[in-house]
Design an enzyme around this catalytic site. Structure first.
Site, mmCIF file in Angstrom:
data_model
loop_
_atom_site.group_PDB
_atom_site.id
_atom_site.type_symbol
_atom_site.label_atom_id
_atom_site.label_comp_id
_atom_site.label_asym_id
_atom_site.label_seq_id
_atom_site.Cartn_x
_atom_site.Cartn_y
_atom_site.Cartn_z
ATOM 1 N N SER A 73 13.574 -15.166 2.276
ATOM 2 C CA SER A 73 14.310 -14.606 3.394
ATOM 3 C C SER A 73 13.437 -13.659 4.200
ATOM 4 O O SER A 73 12.665 -12.880 3.646
ATOM 5 C CB SER A 73 15.517 -13.859 2.842
ATOM 6 O OG SER A 73 16.040 -13.044 3.848
ATOM 7 N N LYS A 74 13.586 -13.769 5.530
ATOM 8 C CA LYS A 74 12.874 -12.846 6.404
ATOM 9 C C LYS A 74 13.370 -11.435 6.176
ATOM 10 O O LYS A 74 12.732 -10.469 6.563
ATOM 11 C CB LYS A 74 13.098 -13.227 7.864
ATOM 12 C CG LYS A 74 12.319 -14.434 8.281
ATOM 13 C CD LYS A 74 12.383 -14.644 9.771
ATOM 14 C CE LYS A 74 11.623 -15.907 10.122
ATOM 15 N NZ LYS A 74 11.809 -16.362 11.459
ATOM 16 N N ARG A 75 14.575 -11.351 5.566
ATOM 17 C CA ARG A 75 15.151 -10.014 5.342
ATOM 18 C C ARG A 75 14.438 -9.287 4.205
ATOM 19 O O ARG A 75 14.612 -8.093 4.050
ATOM 20 C CB ARG A 75 16.650 -10.133 5.052
ATOM 21 C CG ARG A 75 17.461 -10.374 6.316
ATOM 22 C CD ARG A 75 18.941 -10.320 6.032
ATOM 23 N NE ARG A 75 19.357 -11.395 5.150
ATOM 24 C CZ ARG A 75 19.681 -12.616 5.577
ATOM 25 N NH1 ARG A 75 19.642 -12.886 6.848
ATOM 26 N NH2 ARG A 75 20.042 -13.548 4.733
ATOM 27 N N ASP A 76 13.677 -10.019 3.390
ATOM 28 C CA ASP A 76 12.966 -9.360 2.303
ATOM 29 C C ASP A 76 11.754 -8.637 2.891
ATOM 30 O O ASP A 76 10.665 -9.184 3.015
ATOM 31 C CB ASP A 76 12.537 -10.395 1.256
ATOM 32 C CG ASP A 76 11.999 -9.722 0.005
ATOM 33 O OD1 ASP A 76 11.620 -8.527 0.101
ATOM 34 O OD2 ASP A 76 11.950 -10.365 -1.045
#
Ligand code: GLU
Length: 319
Positions: free
Chosen positions: A251-254
Site C-alpha cells: 500500500s502507498k499508505r505504508d
C-alpha cells in the site's frame, strides 16, 4: 537503432519501493542495451500533482543510483519533460482523432457512470468499461445536451481483438469491446493519461516501455491510439507488482516504505537495491549492491506479483 526507455512518475505523492522497482527495471533494461533513458514527470492531473513531489522524486531516484540522459532538470532534444507544459501537443493529437472520426462527445455525469457500474460490463484500470451510451446520440440530441453541459471526449475503441507480445509476460490478447470507449479529454479540459502518454512516448522516440502490471490493460488502449494517430508503438513489458505475504499489493499508505522515509531512517540505497534484486532473482540472496552492478544481471521476471514478506522487510530495516 538506439533503444530509448523512460520512467514517467505522477507527482501525486512520494515514491515507494514499488515505484523504485519499476524505475530500476526500466533503467536496467535500457542500460543493459546501451540505450538512452528519459525521465518524464506526468503532472497532467494538476489537482493531484505537486511540484514539491516531482522534485523529491528526482532526488529519490538519484539516491537510488539511477541516472538519465534527458529530464526536467537536464533538458534534452524533446523538452519539455513535464506534461503540464506539453498540452498543445495533446490538443493537436485530439484534433487528429476528431478529424479521423475516432471521437464522440459524452454527456454522462458521474452519477450516470456510477449507475453503469452495477451493469454487467467489464472492470478495468479505467473503471467500468463504458458501454457507448453517448455514441448513439443523434446530432439533435447532442445539440440539446450541449446547451446544458460541456461534454468529455471519448475515443472509439475498435471492436475485435487487440494483441501484443509483452516482453515479460508473453502474448496478450484483449477484446476491444470489453475495454470500452475511454475518455481522452475530460469535460473540465484535462487530457487523459492514455492520450498524453502515447503522444509523449511517440514524440520522445521511446522504443521500450517497461512499467507495473497494474497498467497492463492500458496497453491495448494505448495501442489503439497509436494506430489511430498513425504513430509507431514501442515494445511493452509489464513487471510484477510487489505484494505482502497475504498477496495484497503494497500500500502507498505504508509510509515507512517510501524512498524518503528509508533514506531518513539511514538505510543505504544499496540495501533496497539488493532486496529488489534478490526478489527478482538477479542475485541469489539479499545483500547490498549498487545499481550499476545489476546491469549485467538484469533479466525478465515472470509472474503476477513478487512477495515482499516479513523476512525481507526485517532484513531491509536491520542496521
Ligand atoms: N504516470 C503513470 C503512473 O505514475 C505511469 C505511466 C506509464 O509508465 O505509462 O502511474
Amino acid at each position: 537503432m538506439i533503444r530509448r526507455g523512460r520512467f514517467a512518475p505522477t507527482p501525486s505523492g512520494l515514491l515507494h519501493i514499488g515505484n523504485a522497482f519499476a524505475a530500476l527495471a526500466a533503467w536496467l533494461q535500457i542500460r543493459q542495451a546501451g540505450g538512452e533513458f528519459v525521465l518524464r514527470i506526468e503532472d497532467i492531473d494538476k489537482a493531484r500533482s505537486r511540484p514539491a513531489f516531482a522534485d523529491q522524486m528526482l532526488d529519490d531516484l538519484h539516491w537510488l543510483g539511477l541516472d538519465w540522459d534527458e529530464g526536467p532538470r537536464e533538458g534534452g532534444p524533446y523538452a519539455p519533460y513535464v506534461q503540464s507544459a506539453r498540452e498543445p501537443l495533446y490538443e493537436e493529437a485530439l484534433e487528429k482523432l476528431r478529424l479521423a472520426g475516432r471521437l464522440y462527445p459524452c454527456y454522462c455525469s458521474r452519477s450516470d457512470l456510477a449507475s453503469l457500474a452495477s451493469a454487467p460490463h467489464g472492470l478495468s484500470s479505467e473503471g467500468v468499461a463504458y458501454p457507448g451510451v453517448c455514441r448513439a446520440l443523434t446530432a439533435e440530441e447532442r445539440e440539446a445536451r450541449g446547451a446544458f453541459k460541456t461534454p468529455s471526449q471519448r475515443f472509439i475503441m475498435p471492436q475485435g481483438k487487440v494483441e501484443f507480445d509483452d516482453g515479460w509476460r508473453g502474448p496478450q490478447s484483449f477484446e476491444g469491446s470489453a475495454l470500452g470507449d475511454f475518455v481522452v479529454k475530460r469535460a473540465d479540459g484535462m487530457f487523459s493519461y492514455q492520450l498524453a502518454v502515447v503522444v509523449d512516448d511517440a514524440a520522445m522516440g521511446i522504443t521500450d516501455v517497461l512499467r507495473g502490471a497494474d497498467l497492463l490493460d492500458s496497453t491495448p488502449r494505448q495501442l489503439a491510439l497509436y494506430e489511430a494517430l498513425q504513430l509507431r508503438a514501442p515494445a511493452f513489458s509489464h513487471i510484477p507488482l510487489l505484494a505482502d505475504e497475504r498477496g495484497s499489493r503494497l500500500s502507498k499508505r505504508d509510509k515507512s516504505l517510501t524512498l524518503l522515509s528509508l533514506k531518513e531512517s539511514g538505510i543505504a540505497s544499496e540495501r533496497l537495491l539488493g532486496l529488489l534484486a534478490a526478489l527478482s532473482g538477479w542475485i541469489d540472496r539479499p545483500e547490498p549492491v549498487a545499481a550499476a552492478e545489476l546491469i549485467p544481471l538484469f533479466k525478465p521476471v515472470r509472474g503476477e506479483t513478487l512477495i515482499f514478506g516479513n523476512d525481507l522487510r526485517s532484513w531491509l530495516f536491520k542496521q
